[in-house]
Design an enzyme around this catalytic site. Structure first.
Site, PDB file in Angstrom:
ATOM      1  CD  GLU A 196     -12.050  11.719   1.016  1.00  0.00           C
ATOM      2  OE1 GLU A 196     -11.636  11.055   0.647  1.00  0.00           O
ATOM      3  OE2 GLU A 196     -11.831  12.244   1.892  1.00  0.00           O
ATOM      4  CG  ASN A 214      -1.897   1.047   1.352  1.00  0.00           C
ATOM      5  OD1 ASN A 214      -2.457   2.210   0.386  1.00  0.00           O
ATOM      6  ND2 ASN A 214      -2.236   1.085   2.248  1.00  0.00           N
ATOM      7  CB  CYS A 215       0.440   3.718   1.869  1.00  0.00           C
ATOM      8  SG  CYS A 215       0.300   3.281   3.685  1.00  0.00           S
ATOM      9  CB  SER A 263      -2.148   4.422   7.809  1.00  0.00           C
ATOM     10  OG  SER A 263      -1.225   4.255   6.479  1.00  0.00           O
ATOM     11  N   GLY A 265     -15.872  36.116   8.468  1.00  0.00           N
ATOM     12  CA  GLY A 265     -14.964  34.876   9.511  1.00  0.00           C
ATOM     13  C   GLY A 265     -14.778  34.237  10.977  1.00  0.00           C
ATOM     14  CG  MET A 294       3.473   5.118   5.883  1.00  0.00           C
ATOM     15  SD  MET A 294       2.790   3.687   5.805  1.00  0.00           S
ATOM     16  CE  MET A 294       2.048   3.582   7.328  1.00  0.00           C
ATOM     17  CE1 TYR A 352      -6.143   5.477   7.572  1.00  0.00           C
ATOM     18  CE2 TYR A 352      -6.145   4.045   5.739  1.00  0.00           C
ATOM     19  CZ  TYR A 352      -5.470   5.154   6.071  1.00  0.00           C
ATOM     20  OH  TYR A 352      -5.982   5.889   5.021  1.00  0.00           O
ATOM     21  CB  CYS A 366      -2.413   6.645   2.584  1.00  0.00           C
ATOM     22  SG  CYS A 366      -1.601   5.788   4.107  1.00  0.00           S
ATOM     23  CG  ASN A 396      -0.166  -0.267   5.878  1.00  0.00           C
ATOM     24  OD1 ASN A 396      -1.525  -0.589   4.857  1.00  0.00           O
ATOM     25  ND2 ASN A 396      -1.030   0.315   7.146  1.00  0.00           N
TER      26      ASN A 396
END
Length: 708
Positions: free
Chosen positions: A551, A171-172, A393, A686, A389, A546, A391, A412
């Site tokens: 999304e 993965n990452c 994680s 603001g 990482m 994690y 991503c 990972n």
């Protein structure tokens, strides 16, 4: 005994697989047609007593059929033959035609829109996506156990990155950029020696980033503090050169000034190299490298002043942006920036507060950087501060042979996420049933995650030399397996989760921000954390919880559950589930309270967590944003802002749109006045809450309210 699979691979003999296959057929026939357990074990024994070193999987199945016929279990034998035939047809059937043709015709929206970093219309990206569809098909039909594949299809869990599962890649990671720069590396069979200047170091870093991105499917992070040494090399080189050249005509002060000017020029050029190379390079994945730059000033860093200069230049260039094809400065997607807040730069009178003020200004216009509180992170990770990482994680603490914590050079293995709202829907408010379902689904998730782990076991370092042989992760020998790096907590493997808000609403009737809901939500989170801690203890593998920043998964789970269970108010009817532990976007909560509330979940979700707030364009109200950054330092480990900027769709102008007294919009660059071709943020006082304060006139244009 070894079993030769249909694809030619040799695997270890497993008697349980034979027993389970016969039992499945046994369960489908009438009681009087079934075979007793001792007979099943007798069939297995006859195979084992053949005295052969290797056996074809088809030969095993032939023997089973013959033995069942010999026992006069003809109905059972027929059932087993049918089951075998169905599995054969599943293996032979091609389920990718429609999805692949949909990619080429650009009608396969699910795959095309799954990764926002990829342009699915480009041939090189399509090639990667087509390969991904084949991988997903093989994963679903052959590589994953049937119950895991079905759980994924039913939205019980999500087996992430199935489009890369057919390959032995992970993965990452956090690149060990220090080792690669100091000791050299090899790319495409060519030796790259340690750089002697900042400009060359930046070029080498971008080459490494591109090579790493081409051999993994997730993000990567680079700690830029390792570049400080090379900026000093550059300064020393110029000082030596000009001291020799002008020793008789200039004072040391004058020579120093020239050397400083040349060093600053090289600093600017080097940072430009990183920014432009990353945004113009295309990896074999058909996209720009998914990379994060970690901006952390450490007090014990001998090159802290050089690194402060590098961070300042990175922020200045990000603030400016990169020109698009129309020559307009826009916000680049990469590299992502993560800025560390510490005592010396947390806007409380520290030496490097000027960098944080620049970071805040950059956030107000370009969304990045994200912010990490060194103070809170040290509380959560045994006094350590390190990068997520790419991503987002985080790794678990791990010490090397010298007894020192090590972060860079680790990775990972993969992610499986659990659908929490679906458990709540099925439980129907029955808490006892809820926890029973939770246990069953956690067991499924464990099995799915172990599929990820087992797929990497036995991987040879030759698969990706840049990772395993030349320093990004390790310096293994050719032909050596990566197995040692998969165990003992060196690498992590993650359980993700979606929809804590929705499951709490289903089970308690209130949001998890309500005290009653908070109690339940924390129980859920603690059970998830307990699960991964137990798995880690029992296996020696670095399991981690994690908070998945996925999304697209928020929509996928909700879409599946809506189709199955219909519209459930405030759950499936929205069309999405709330990401991980986050507060639902429609709740009336201001930014400070949101960060404070969510921080308690980040502590539990130590394998990865980020909180964010949606805020208006605050370019003209930076003090308000600075107050929020100071709050982050004292209250939450990892946070970001989703700020909105004006944008002209005609010319690509990414700056403030002019709004006159008549509330007419006009792009200052191309003078476009068509509001349908512009994105305009609301002008506010603001206030950082969910509802924006109307401090002047309002006008509704195409159902969008503009506040002046």
């Amino acid at each position: 005994m070894k079993v030769i699979k249909r694809d030619g691979r040799e695997v270890g003999y497993d008697r349980n697989k034979i027993i389970i296959a016969i039992q499945k057929a046994n369960d489908e026939v009438p009681f009087n047609e079934r075979i007793r357990d001792e007979k099943i074990h007798g069939i297995v024994a006859s195979i084992e007593n053949m005295g052969v070193n290797t056996i074809q999987v088809e030969e095993i199945q032939d023997i089973i059929e013959q033995k069942l016929m010999a026992e006069h279990k003809y109905v059972l034998a027929k059932t087993y033959i049918i089951y075998r035939y169905q599995r054969m047809m599943i293996r032979k059937s091609n389920t990718t035609d429609e999805s692949i043709l949909g990619l080429i015709k650009q009608t396969n929206k699910d795959t095309m829109e799954e990764n926002s970093n990829k342009n699915a219309a480009v041939a090189s990206t399509q090639r990667d996506l087509i390969a991904g569809e084949v991988s997903k098909d093989l994963t679903k039909r052959i590589l994953l156990p049937e119950k895991i594949a079905k759980a994924h299809e039913d939205g019980v869990l999500h087996f992430h990155d199935a489009d890369y599962f057919v390959q032995s890649i992970f993965n990452c990671c956090l690149i060990n950029i220090k080792d690669m720069l100091e000791n050299g590396t090899v790319m495409n069979g060519k030796l790259i020696e340690s750089p002697k200047s900042f400009q060359v170091a930046c070029t080498v870093v971008t080459q490494i980033i591109a090579a790493v991105a081409s051999s993994q499917y997730g993000g990567q992070s680079v700690d830029i503090r390792h570049l400080g040494k090379y900026l000093r090399y550059t300064k020393e080189k110029y000082l030596a050169h000009y001291s020799e050249l002008f020793k008789d005509t200039m004072t040391p002060e004058q020579i120093e000034k020239i050397a400083d000017d040349r060093t600053k020029d090289e600093l600017k050029s080097g940072v430009q190299t990183i920014q432009y190379q990353i945004n113009t390079l295309m990896t074999t994945n058909g996209q720009s490298p998914f990379v994060t730059l970690f901006l952390n000033l450490r007090e014990d860093d001998p090159y802290i002043e050089e690194n402060a200069m590098i961070i300042e230049e990175i922020l200045k260039q990000r603030l400016q942006g990169i020109k698009n094809k129309s020559g307009v400065y826009v916000t680049p997607a990469f590299p992502k920036l993560v800025y560390v807040l510490d005592e010396h730069n947390c806007l409380k009178g520290g030496k490097y507060d000027y960098l944080t003020k620049l970071a805040v200004e950059c956030s107000s216009k370009r969304m990045y950087p994200d912010y990490i509180s060194a103070k809170k992170m040290r509380e959560n990770y045994q006094g350590e501060v390190f990068s997520p990482m790419g991503c987002r994680s985080f790794l678990s603490p791990w010490k090397n042979e010298q007894g020192e914590y090590q972060w860079e050079g680790r990775f990972n293995q993969g992610v499986v996420s659990i659908n929490l709202p679906q458990i709540g829907i099925i439980a129907g408010g029955n808490e006892e049933y809820f926890w029973q379902l939770m246990e069953e689904r956690l067991a499924l998730c464990f099995e799915a995650i172990m599929c990820r782990h087992k797929a990497l076991e036995g991987t040879l370092s030759d698969v990706s030399p840049i990772h395993w042989q030349y320093g990004a992760i390790a310096r293994l020998k050719p032909g050596e397996t990566i197995d040692a790096l998969l165990h003992g907590g060196y690498s992590s493997i993650s359980l993700g989760y979606i929809g804590l808000y929705e499951v709490t609403k289903l089970m308690t009737g209130v949001s998890h921000t309500d005290p009653k809901g908070t109690e339940f939500a924390l129980k859920v989170m603690m059970r998830l954390r307990e699960a991964v801690d137990t798995w880690k203890k029992n296996t020696g593998i670095g399991f981690a919880l994690y908070g998945t920043p996925a999304e697209s998964l928020c929509y996928r789970f909700a879409r599946i559950d809506q189709a199955r269970f219909g519209n459930i108010p405030d759950v499936t009817d929205k069309g999405y589930y709330t990401n991980s532990y986050h507060v639902d976007v429609r709740e009336k909560i201001d930014a400070f309270d949101k960060f404070k509330f969510e921080s308690q979940f980040q502590t539990i979700s130590s394998g990865g967590a980020i909180s964010y707030v949606e805020i208006p364009n605050l370019r003209h109200n930076l003090p308000a944003l600075e107050e929020l950054v100071k709050f982050i330092y004292d209250n939450i480990q990892y946070a970001e802002f989703n700020t909105k900027s004006d944008y002209c769709q005609v010319c690509g102008y990414d700056g403030e749109i002019i709004i006159n007294d008549k509330l007419e919009w006009e792009c200052p660059q191309c003078h476009n006045k068509d509001h349908n071709k512009m994105n305009v943020t609301r002008r506010t006082c603001g206030y950082l809450g969910e509802n924006f304060w109307n401090v002047g006139k309002t006008k509704e244009i195409n159902s969008r309210v503009l506040h002046i």
